[in-house]
Design a protein around this motif. Structure first.
Motif, short mmCIF file in Angstrom:
data_model
loop_
_atom_site.label_atom_id
_atom_site.label_comp_id
_atom_site.label_asym_id
_atom_site.label_seq_id
_atom_site.Cartn_x
_atom_site.Cartn_y
_atom_site.Cartn_z
N LEU A 182 0.82 -1.21 0.00
CA LEU A 182 0.00 0.00 0.00
C LEU A 182 0.85 1.26 0.00
N SER A 183 2.06 1.17 0.55
CA SER A 183 2.93 2.35 0.61
C SER A 183 3.36 2.83 -0.77
N PHE A 184 3.22 1.98 -1.77
CA PHE A 184 3.62 2.37 -3.12
C PHE A 184 2.56 3.21 -3.83
N ARG A 185 1.43 3.42 -3.19
CA ARG A 185 0.39 4.21 -3.83
C ARG A 185 0.84 5.65 -4.09
N ASP A 186 1.82 6.10 -3.32
CA ASP A 186 2.29 7.48 -3.48
C ASP A 186 3.41 7.61 -4.50
N ARG A 187 3.79 6.51 -5.12
CA ARG A 187 4.87 6.56 -6.11
C ARG A 187 4.28 6.44 -7.51
N ARG A 188 4.44 7.46 -8.30
CA ARG A 188 3.83 7.48 -9.64
C ARG A 188 4.39 6.38 -10.53
N TRP A 189 5.61 5.94 -10.25
CA TRP A 189 6.27 4.99 -11.14
C TRP A 189 6.04 3.52 -10.74
N VAL A 190 5.22 3.29 -9.72
CA VAL A 190 4.87 1.92 -9.32
C VAL A 190 3.35 1.79 -9.31
N ARG A 191 2.84 0.83 -10.05
CA ARG A 191 1.41 0.57 -10.08
C ARG A 191 1.17 -0.90 -9.79
N ILE A 192 0.24 -1.18 -8.89
CA ILE A 192 -0.05 -2.55 -8.47
C ILE A 192 -1.53 -2.85 -8.72
N GLN A 193 -1.77 -3.92 -9.46
CA GLN A 193 -3.14 -4.40 -9.68
C GLN A 193 -3.24 -5.84 -9.19
N ILE A 194 -4.40 -6.18 -8.67
CA ILE A 194 -4.66 -7.54 -8.21
C ILE A 194 -5.56 -8.24 -9.22
N LEU A 195 -5.13 -9.42 -9.66
CA LEU A 195 -5.97 -10.25 -10.51
C LEU A 195 -6.84 -11.11 -9.60
#
Length: 286
Positions: A182-195
């Protein structure tokens, strides 16, 4: 016991590091214990690194540079040293990963290595029963530094929902791992999606894979089997991987919906409850 004076500095990055540490320490007129006192470690540790019995960490290297006035020599060298302790078959991937401008990966069972916490990574690596667990862990965490560069790669990660539920390392480790995602939500260059499980059959039931794009080199696709990893720049394979990844992204939850699912799983499954007696065992992935 191997003595530092017997090392061939051209044999490996670790040998070169040990050779240079001894040479520069002696040039500074310091004994091992004296240097250890300056950088807050034992003289024995200095000796072990000089004789290649211990792999240096990045923090150790930065303190050496400060103590010996070596203008970042050891801080620059330690990346090569840590990469050299990775399995031989994995080293080419780590080198390309460090150079990539864009990384897109689908992970069917585990959190992607660049996004793993220390405790989660240790639990994953321990399943391979390695002799040098601490060294492998240091190497994995050092790989993650590419996300903190001034110009980091764009990293798009699709995680199967199964990765959220597999209790690697225990409940608290998983809670911390999901919080880290969740901490990566503030980084524009990291995007996480859940399948999600509800996606049913999908474009990569065969397993995990990673695609990398570069500024000047051909695109590469990487995958692993039980024993080793495989990289290819074959245009047909790269094209097929890109098509499959597009389908995975389309079937996955949005970034916002994915974060909401991670929060729900973190609270409902890994809330503050007594640890179970049995822990899950994960397949080794690097």
């Amino acid at each position: 016991m191997v003595l530092a004076r017997d090392l061939d500095p051209s044999a490996s990055p670790l040998d070169y590091y040990g050779y240079e540490l001894r040479r520069l320490r002696e040039a500074a007129g310091l004994k091992q214990g004296q240097l250890g006192d300056i950088i807050y470690c034992t003289g024995s540790l200095i000796g072990q690194v000089e004789c290649t019995k211990r792999v240096p960490t990045r923090d150790f290297s930065e303190r050496l540079d400060a103590a010996l006035g070596t203008d970042g020599t050891f801080s620059r060298l330690v990346g090569l040293v840590l990469r050299s302790v990775l399995p031989t078959w994995f080293q080419p991937f780590a080198e390309m990963e460090a150079r990539a401008a864009y990384i897109s990966t689908y992970q069917a069972q585990l959190v992607y290595g660049l996004l793993q916490t220390s405790d989660y990574a240790r639990a994953v690596l321990a399943t391979g029963l390695p002799d040098g667990l601490d060294d492998l862990l240091a190497a994995r965490l050092d790989r993650q530094r590419i996300l903190d560069r001034d110009k980091p790669p764009m990293a798009w990660v699709v995680l199967d929902e199964a990765a959220l539920y597999r209790p690697i390392g225990g409940r608290e480790t998983m809670r911390q791992q999901l919080a880290h995602l969740l901490s990566f939500r503030d980084r524009r260059w990291v995007r996480i999606q859940i399948l999600p499980f509800s996606a049913g059959e999908h474009a990569s039931l065969i397993g995990s894979f990673t695609a990398m794009r570069f500024e000047d080199d051909p695109d590469i696709v990487y995958s692993e089997d039980l024993i080793s990893g495989h990289m290819t720049a074959n245009p047909d394979t790269v094209k097929e991987a890109a098509l499959r990844y597009a389908h995975l992204q389309a079937a996955a939850l949005s970034v916002e919906e994915s974060a909401a699912l991670i929060i729900r799983v973190m609270e409902e499954r890994y809330g503050h409850q007594p640890e179970p007696d049995q822990r899950g065992v994960a397949q080794v992935k690097l």
